[in-house]
Design a protein around this motif. Sequence first.
Motif, PDB file in Angstrom:
ATOM      1  N   ILE A  72       0.829  -1.204   0.000  1.00  0.00           N
ATOM      2  CA  ILE A  72       0.000   0.000   0.000  1.00  0.00           C
ATOM      3  C   ILE A  72       0.866   1.258   0.000  1.00  0.00           C
ATOM      4  O   ILE A  72       0.605   2.215  -0.733  1.00  0.00           O
ATOM      5  N   ASP A  73       1.925   1.246   0.821  1.00  0.00           N
ATOM      6  CA  ASP A  73       2.831   2.411   0.859  1.00  0.00           C
ATOM      7  C   ASP A  73       3.499   2.621  -0.500  1.00  0.00           C
ATOM      8  O   ASP A  73       3.653   3.763  -0.947  1.00  0.00           O
ATOM      9  N   LYS A  74       3.920   1.522  -1.127  1.00  0.00           N
ATOM     10  CA  LYS A  74       4.526   1.635  -2.460  1.00  0.00           C
ATOM     11  C   LYS A  74       3.511   2.194  -3.463  1.00  0.00           C
ATOM     12  O   LYS A  74       3.838   3.044  -4.315  1.00  0.00           O
ATOM     13  N   GLY A  75       2.271   1.731  -3.362  1.00  0.00           N
ATOM     14  CA  GLY A  75       1.228   2.240  -4.255  1.00  0.00           C
ATOM     15  C   GLY A  75       0.998   3.738  -4.052  1.00  0.00           C
ATOM     16  O   GLY A  75       0.809   4.480  -5.024  1.00  0.00           O
ATOM     17  N   LYS A  76       1.029   4.187  -2.791  1.00  0.00           N
ATOM     18  CA  LYS A  76       0.862   5.618  -2.513  1.00  0.00           C
ATOM     19  C   LYS A  76       2.012   6.437  -3.105  1.00  0.00           C
ATOM     20  O   LYS A  76       1.803   7.523  -3.646  1.00  0.00           O
ATOM     21  N   ASP A  77       3.242   5.882  -2.985  1.00  0.00           N
ATOM     22  CA  ASP A  77       4.399   6.568  -3.578  1.00  0.00           C
ATOM     23  C   ASP A  77       4.261   6.633  -5.097  1.00  0.00           C
ATOM     24  O   ASP A  77       4.549   7.672  -5.710  1.00  0.00           O
ATOM     25  N   ASP A  78       3.840   5.514  -5.701  1.00  0.00           N
ATOM     26  CA  ASP A  78       3.641   5.489  -7.161  1.00  0.00           C
ATOM     27  C   ASP A  78       2.574   6.493  -7.576  1.00  0.00           C
ATOM     28  O   ASP A  78       2.713   7.182  -8.599  1.00  0.00           O
ATOM     29  N   LEU A  79       1.507   6.584  -6.774  1.00  0.00           N
ATOM     30  CA  LEU A  79       0.432   7.527  -7.079  1.00  0.00           C
ATOM     31  C   LEU A  79       0.938   8.962  -7.008  1.00  0.00           C
ATOM     32  O   LEU A  79       0.618   9.795  -7.874  1.00  0.00           O
ATOM     33  N   GLN A  80       1.739   9.249  -5.979  1.00  0.00           N
ATOM     34  CA  GLN A  80       2.283  10.604  -5.832  1.00  0.00           C
ATOM     35  C   GLN A  80       3.188  10.959  -7.007  1.00  0.00           C
ATOM     36  O   GLN A  80       3.128  12.084  -7.542  1.00  0.00           O
ATOM     37  N   ARG A  81       4.030  10.003  -7.424  1.00  0.00           N
ATOM     38  CA  ARG A  81       4.910  10.258  -8.572  1.00  0.00           C
ATOM     39  C   ARG A  81       4.101  10.467  -9.847  1.00  0.00           C
ATOM     40  O   ARG A  81       4.405  11.359 -10.659  1.00  0.00           O
ATOM     41  N   ALA A  82       3.062   9.649 -10.036  1.00  0.00           N
ATOM     42  CA  ALA A  82       2.225   9.790 -11.234  1.00  0.00           C
ATOM     43  C   ALA A  82       1.510  11.138 -11.245  1.00  0.00           C
ATOM     44  O   ALA A  82       1.385  11.780 -12.294  1.00  0.00           O
ATOM     45  N   GLN A  83       1.034  11.579 -10.093  1.00  0.00           N
ATOM     46  CA  GLN A  83       0.359  12.880 -10.006  1.00  0.00           C
ATOM     47  C   GLN A  83       1.331  14.027 -10.286  1.00  0.00           C
ATOM     48  O   GLN A  83       0.963  15.017 -10.937  1.00  0.00           O
ATOM     49  N   LYS A  84       2.592  13.884  -9.814  1.00  0.00           N
ATOM     50  CA  LYS A  84       3.590  14.917 -10.092  1.00  0.00           C
ATOM     51  C   LYS A  84       3.932  14.961 -11.583  1.00  0.00           C
ATOM     52  O   LYS A  84       4.102  16.043 -12.155  1.00  0.00           O
TER      53      LYS A  84
END
Length: 363
Positions: A72-84
């Motif tokens: 889940i933490d990795k998914g949140k990091d991936d989501l943040q990178r994708a949003q950036k």
Amino acid sequence: MEPTQDLNVFFDGARTSLAEIGRLNSEVTQLRNQQTKLENDLRSQEEKLEKELNSKFSKALSEIDKTYDGQIDKGKDDLQRAQKKREKAKNQGVKERIAEETAPLRSEIRNIESGIRSSLRSKGLPGYCNSDLFYSLFLPKTLGDFLLLLIVFAVAFFLIPVGIWKLFFEDGTVALIIIYVIDILIFVGIYTAISRKTVMKHHDLLEDIRIQRLTIANDKRKINTITHSIEQDTNETYYDLAVYDDEIAHIRQQLADLTMQKKDAVNKFETVTRNIITEETTAAVKPEMDKLQAGLDEIRTKLVGLEEARKAKAQEINTAYEIYLGKDFMTRSKIDALEEIINHGTATTLEEAKEEYYRRTEI
């Protein structure tokens, strides 16, 4: 009140009853001590079991957290990178759109500025003739020109002379007047020289340049308006962000799936695994706990019987002996003393023996 039976028999019966109730009291005390020990042992086993169960529950839940939280933490990091990445792509698209929609105006500004520089060079005029300060001082027309002119006059005819006077002279009206005269002569001299070289000789050209400068200012205002409008526009179809939106949607779906899987795992633990752990762990200590409980039940049963027997014996002592002897004489030593008084002929009745006992103890 005197007993109806022989006093020696009475005394023997009293001593026997006291011994019997003493034995019952001793057995009750002994059983209560055993009961306390068994209760403590059973409580200790229960606390140990509870501690072990809690440890196993905590470990099982920790394993669930370990399994899903990392993903889940990795998914949140991936989501943040994708949003950036999406935000960066949008910002670049906004810049390109602004550049595209303001390109004609910027081109016009560059052409006008190039023409102004060529006109000034052809007449041998310096570059400052195309500045806001120059037009405010020599050809003021707008409110902005007059405000800037007022500021220049305040600096030239107040801040500079007063500053020099304060810094070097501190006092003296004459010195201030001299400084003002010199300041005015210098400023007026420079102002007149520049005016003769520029405005007086090339007034028409400078007026034409003013018109071109107004066109540039108007174009810049249009550029600012267009820029602000584009930046505030919520329609993002111009920027081709579908690939980023698809990636973000995919990551969010993965996060939702992982969250649901973790929720299901926790629910399974609460409804199934917890019961299995409880049954298996309890089964290992159940024989010992059952043994302790059985012993405790047996002692409690015995205590009930002993308590009833002790109560009956106490009632018997009260009706058969204490009613005649009184509570003060319900001890073996005092009964022996009363019997000794009777046997020696000092008294013939129980009441006389009690009176003799009191008399002796008072001496």
